[in-house]
Design a protein around this motif. Sequence first.
Motif, PDB file in Angstrom:
ATOM      1  N   THR A   1       0.855  -1.184   0.000  1.00 39.84           N
ATOM      2  CA  THR A   1       0.000   0.000   0.000  1.00 39.84           C
ATOM      3  C   THR A   1       0.890   1.232   0.000  1.00 39.84           C
ATOM      4  OG1 THR A   1      -1.616  -1.250   1.264  1.00 39.84           O
ATOM      5  CG2 THR A   1      -1.900   1.139   1.187  1.00 39.84           C
TER       6      THR A   1
ATOM      7  N   THR B   1       1.488   5.052   0.390  1.00 43.39           N
ATOM      8  CA  THR B   1       0.976   6.329   0.892  1.00 43.39           C
ATOM      9  C   THR B   1       2.056   7.398   0.805  1.00 43.39           C
ATOM     10  OG1 THR B   1       1.630   5.637   3.105  1.00 43.39           O
ATOM     11  CG2 THR B   1      -0.681   5.338   2.520  1.00 43.39           C
TER      12      THR B   1
ATOM     13  N   VAL C   1      -3.271   4.408  -2.073  1.00 44.42           N
ATOM     14  CA  VAL C   1      -4.525   4.511  -1.326  1.00 44.42           C
ATOM     15  C   VAL C   1      -5.485   5.432  -2.077  1.00 44.42           C
ATOM     16  CG1 VAL C   1      -5.542   5.211   0.863  1.00 44.42           C
ATOM     17  CG2 VAL C   1      -3.301   4.124   0.828  1.00 44.42           C
TER      18      VAL C   1
END
Length: 195
Positions: A12, A14, A41
Amino acid sequence: GVQDPQHEKIITVTTNGTIHSPKFPHAYPRNTVLVWRLVAVDENVWIQLTFDERFGLEDPEDDICKYDFVEVEEPSDGTVLGRWCGSSSVPSRQISKGNQIRIRFVSDEYFPSEPGFCIHYTLLMPHHTEAPSPSLLPPSALPLDVLNNAVAGFSTVEELIRYLEPDRWQLDLEDLYRPTWQLLGKAYIHGRKSR
């Protein structure tokens, strides 16, 4: 294609980060298949991949990377953006079409090379609607036509680098004139003419 879901590792995204071959910058293990899927995200961003200048995998055969390679795929339509090996050149920057991108690394059972690879990933905003003025944006975030016009106004590489990398342009300029380790041998044999 990059189809190896059983090995896939979802990351993920970010913030900025890196992905690299195991043990980078030392020889990577043999018989390895690794797949990373980078997922931002925010759905309205792109992911940009920049390869570290230290890049070296087993050399291609007949210009085809079939033994050890790193491959980048666009998950939205399954297109392979590129497959790279060898050590003669560093792969170019890659940008996803959406908020995901996939990277696959494969090594066979023979002699791994050094240093492997390291990829830096960063998030890009495709549309800067809230930006007050284009001059405040880094050049990499400008629309292509604006960037084109700006670049067309430069007459030297130095001006261009100074514009693109205001913080580190002097270092980049020095790098341009420093022979890379692949070229060093020739540079020494032929004196300093290559500069």
